[in-house]
Design an enzyme around this catalytic site. Sequence first.
Site, PDB file in Angstrom:
ATOM      1  N   ARG A 196       0.828  -1.209   0.000  1.00 57.55           N
ATOM      2  CA  ARG A 196       0.000   0.000   0.000  1.00 57.55           C
ATOM      3  C   ARG A 196       0.856   1.250   0.000  1.00 57.55           C
ATOM      4  O   ARG A 196       1.845   1.321   0.717  1.00 57.55           O
ATOM      5  CB  ARG A 196      -0.919   0.009   1.230  1.00 57.55           C
ATOM      6  CG  ARG A 196      -2.221   0.764   0.996  1.00 57.55           C
ATOM      7  CD  ARG A 196      -3.077   0.797   2.237  1.00 57.55           C
ATOM      8  NE  ARG A 196      -3.422  -0.521   2.760  1.00 57.55           N
ATOM      9  CZ  ARG A 196      -4.069  -0.706   3.895  1.00 57.55           C
ATOM     10  NH1 ARG A 196      -4.420   0.325   4.638  1.00 57.55           N
ATOM     11  NH2 ARG A 196      -4.363  -1.914   4.316  1.00 57.55           N
ATOM     12  N   SER A 204      -8.068   0.223   0.885  1.00 53.74           N
ATOM     13  CA  SER A 204      -8.750  -0.101   2.133  1.00 53.74           C
ATOM     14  C   SER A 204      -9.440   1.128   2.728  1.00 53.74           C
ATOM     15  O   SER A 204     -10.277   1.737   2.077  1.00 53.74           O
ATOM     16  CB  SER A 204      -7.754  -0.732   3.110  1.00 53.74           C
ATOM     17  OG  SER A 204      -8.423  -1.293   4.200  1.00 53.74           O
ATOM     18  N   HIS A 205      -9.075   1.510   3.961  1.00 54.18           N
ATOM     19  CA  HIS A 205      -9.724   2.651   4.617  1.00 54.18           C
ATOM     20  C   HIS A 205      -8.839   3.895   4.595  1.00 54.18           C
ATOM     21  O   HIS A 205      -9.118   4.866   5.282  1.00 54.18           O
ATOM     22  CB  HIS A 205     -10.055   2.279   6.076  1.00 54.18           C
ATOM     23  CG  HIS A 205      -8.830   1.873   6.840  1.00 54.18           C
ATOM     24  ND1 HIS A 205      -8.310   0.604   6.762  1.00 54.18           N
ATOM     25  CD2 HIS A 205      -8.000   2.570   7.648  1.00 54.18           C
ATOM     26  CE1 HIS A 205      -7.214   0.546   7.504  1.00 54.18           C
ATOM     27  NE2 HIS A 205      -7.006   1.728   8.057  1.00 54.18           N
ATOM     28  N   LYS A 262      -4.205  -6.454  -1.921  1.00 58.08           N
ATOM     29  CA  LYS A 262      -4.311  -7.538  -0.946  1.00 58.08           C
ATOM     30  C   LYS A 262      -4.169  -8.846  -1.730  1.00 58.08           C
ATOM     31  O   LYS A 262      -4.837  -9.028  -2.758  1.00 58.08           O
ATOM     32  CB  LYS A 262      -5.654  -7.468  -0.208  1.00 58.08           C
ATOM     33  CG  LYS A 262      -5.711  -6.247   0.727  1.00 58.08           C
ATOM     34  CD  LYS A 262      -7.003  -6.144   1.535  1.00 58.08           C
ATOM     35  CE  LYS A 262      -6.920  -4.946   2.485  1.00 58.08           C
ATOM     36  NZ  LYS A 262      -8.187  -4.703   3.198  1.00 58.08           N
ATOM     37  N   ASP A 285     -16.097   0.166   5.856  1.00 49.73           N
ATOM     38  CA  ASP A 285     -14.922   0.928   5.438  1.00 49.73           C
ATOM     39  C   ASP A 285     -14.835   0.918   3.909  1.00 49.73           C
ATOM     40  O   ASP A 285     -15.720   0.387   3.231  1.00 49.73           O
ATOM     41  CB  ASP A 285     -13.649   0.387   6.108  1.00 49.73           C
ATOM     42  CG  ASP A 285     -13.164  -0.927   5.514  1.00 49.73           C
ATOM     43  OD1 ASP A 285     -13.978  -1.668   4.930  1.00 49.73           O
ATOM     44  OD2 ASP A 285     -11.961  -1.222   5.644  1.00 49.73           O
ATOM     45  N   ASP A 311     -13.257  -0.666   1.637  1.00 50.76           N
ATOM     46  CA  ASP A 311     -13.286  -1.890   0.822  1.00 50.76           C
ATOM     47  C   ASP A 311     -14.141  -2.989   1.436  1.00 50.76           C
ATOM     48  O   ASP A 311     -14.079  -4.140   1.013  1.00 50.76           O
ATOM     49  CB  ASP A 311     -11.869  -2.391   0.522  1.00 50.76           C
ATOM     50  CG  ASP A 311     -11.146  -2.963   1.735  1.00 50.76           C
ATOM     51  OD1 ASP A 311     -11.385  -2.472   2.858  1.00 50.76           O
ATOM     52  OD2 ASP A 311     -10.335  -3.888   1.564  1.00 50.76           O
ATOM     53  N   ASP A 354     -14.322  -4.639   4.309  1.00 50.50           N
ATOM     54  CA  ASP A 354     -13.927  -5.765   5.163  1.00 50.50           C
ATOM     55  C   ASP A 354     -13.938  -5.404   6.652  1.00 50.50           C
ATOM     56  O   ASP A 354     -13.604  -6.228   7.494  1.00 50.50           O
ATOM     57  CB  ASP A 354     -12.564  -6.355   4.757  1.00 50.50           C
ATOM     58  CG  ASP A 354     -11.416  -5.365   4.849  1.00 50.50           C
ATOM     59  OD1 ASP A 354     -11.632  -4.220   5.298  1.00 50.50           O
ATOM     60  OD2 ASP A 354     -10.291  -5.732   4.456  1.00 50.50           O
ATOM     61  N   ARG A 355     -14.339  -4.159   6.972  1.00 49.35           N
ATOM     62  CA  ARG A 355     -14.436  -3.757   8.385  1.00 49.35           C
ATOM     63  C   ARG A 355     -15.787  -3.101   8.633  1.00 49.35           C
ATOM     64  O   ARG A 355     -16.253  -2.313   7.821  1.00 49.35           O
ATOM     65  CB  ARG A 355     -13.313  -2.788   8.751  1.00 49.35           C
ATOM     66  CG  ARG A 355     -11.940  -3.393   8.471  1.00 49.35           C
ATOM     67  CD  ARG A 355     -10.826  -2.592   9.078  1.00 49.35           C
ATOM     68  NE  ARG A 355     -11.022  -1.178   8.851  1.00 49.35           N
ATOM     69  CZ  ARG A 355     -10.505  -0.233   9.620  1.00 49.35           C
ATOM     70  NH1 ARG A 355      -9.783  -0.540  10.669  1.00 49.35           N
ATOM     71  NH2 ARG A 355     -10.712   1.028   9.341  1.00 49.35           N
ATOM     72  N   HIS A 391     -12.577  -5.843  11.887  1.00 45.53           N
ATOM     73  CA  HIS A 391     -12.502  -7.055  11.052  1.00 45.53           C
ATOM     74  C   HIS A 391     -13.192  -8.171  11.825  1.00 45.53           C
ATOM     75  O   HIS A 391     -12.806  -8.485  12.951  1.00 45.53           O
ATOM     76  CB  HIS A 391     -11.041  -7.479  10.821  1.00 45.53           C
ATOM     77  CG  HIS A 391     -10.256  -6.596   9.914  1.00 45.53           C
ATOM     78  ND1 HIS A 391     -10.312  -6.698   8.545  1.00 45.53           N
ATOM     79  CD2 HIS A 391      -9.385  -5.600  10.168  1.00 45.53           C
ATOM     80  CE1 HIS A 391      -9.507  -5.798   8.003  1.00 45.53           C
ATOM     81  NE2 HIS A 391      -8.924  -5.109   8.963  1.00 45.53           N
TER      82      HIS A 391
END
Length: 459
Positions: free
Chosen positions: A16, A104-105, A114, A237, A239, A241-242, A324
């Site tokens: 990232r 992501s966030h 990822k 978030d 993407d 996943d949270r 997560h």
Amino acid sequence: MTHRFNPTILREYDIRGIVGDTLTEADAYALGRTFAALALDEDARRIAVGRDGRTHSGMLEAALVRGLTEGGVDAVLTGMGPSPMLYFATHVLDVDGGIQVTGSHNPADYNGFKLLLKGRSVFGQEIQALGRSAAAGEWTEGNGRTEEVHIREAYVDRLVEGFSGKGFRIGWDAGNGAAGPVLDELIQRLPGHHYAIFSTVDGRFPNHHPDPTVEANLADLKQLVADKQLDFGIAFDGDGDRIGAVDAKGRVIWGDQLLAILAGPVLEAEPGATIIADVKASQVLFDRVAELGGKPLMWKTGHSLIKAKMKETGAPLAGEMSGHIFFKHRWYGFDDALYAAVRLIEAVSVSGKSLTEIMDAMPKTMATPELRFQVDEVRKFATVEEVRDRLTAEGAKVDATDGVRVSTSDGWWLLRASNTQDVLVARAEAADQPGLDRLVAQIDDQLAKSNVERIEAVH
């Protein structure tokens, strides 16, 4: 050909960086070539590729796919969607791994990747090894094919498969992230009344930053819940996943509290099962799992590390303070905020109470936000070891799973080295403010002995 990545983008759990600065189109291509060589070495020939909704994700995806195919691997394109949709694709399509292009966030100028291969997350030393392989030009040559697969509908079907919850009045905030289009379809399949905001994908994130674990980012969701008098609210978030959530009173339900609620039905189905949470989680959660007849297991922070521990222990459920949540029970074991939301609705349904009543009944504690202390990379882990050794010598009750977690009659405090920044992170939780003050004083005292100063409290 050889390629050198900026070392700052090769992180513990993913790759990232800032697009156009530390992360470029050339990096995406080189990652494709390098990952293709790693894949072929393990006889993996087909890789699923997805992307989030950031403005540069399409460009990075195209370069990545060019690298994969020129490296001799077939790319199966699942299109724009949340990271869990790509994870789902790796389970149901005829592929040997997957890559999600996502920041992501992080803020809008970030992006990254990822990586999954042969049913595992590629993280830690494997990411460092990809960097070395690229620098050495250890690339394969080939002529892979690309194909597009529409998987969103199958993913939504699977999210609601076997759903047995009641209908509630729920607010949803997708934060203009990649989960928006899936959310729009999901709420049409769920009973009850649903109000979604910011479900249009916009990689500039014009409404608020897409990180639901920062309370300020939940202001719009709290407002929606209050205005429409909803039962609760759920946020994702960037993407997907949270997960973040608020009850009818607008109180934030943190990751460990969500896990405490979700654990009930899982332990009903699998009595005595292991439930994993990271070292930042409240003692209230571990006590609750034990009370429900489960085996609470405290493990290291980091989604790749938690997934690996789940596999090892056969745990049906795990979670982190960062939102997560990992279900193996009736699911695949990966972190998926959309699926966690579905299971939250079910858990509230079977409780016979409202989410607000569930929150009211939870033991009340006082906790600090994450306290951060700047420290040189070279001193980061050494400082934690010094603190651990001093405390152990004093006869303190210390758990060294990930950093130092100290239990006292007041409660507990944690000090650990961040895997992603040059900081030490601390947290404390007690029954009351005087107890919390005593715990924080212990943290400050230990760090003063190691010549480290606090920089800021990050809420």
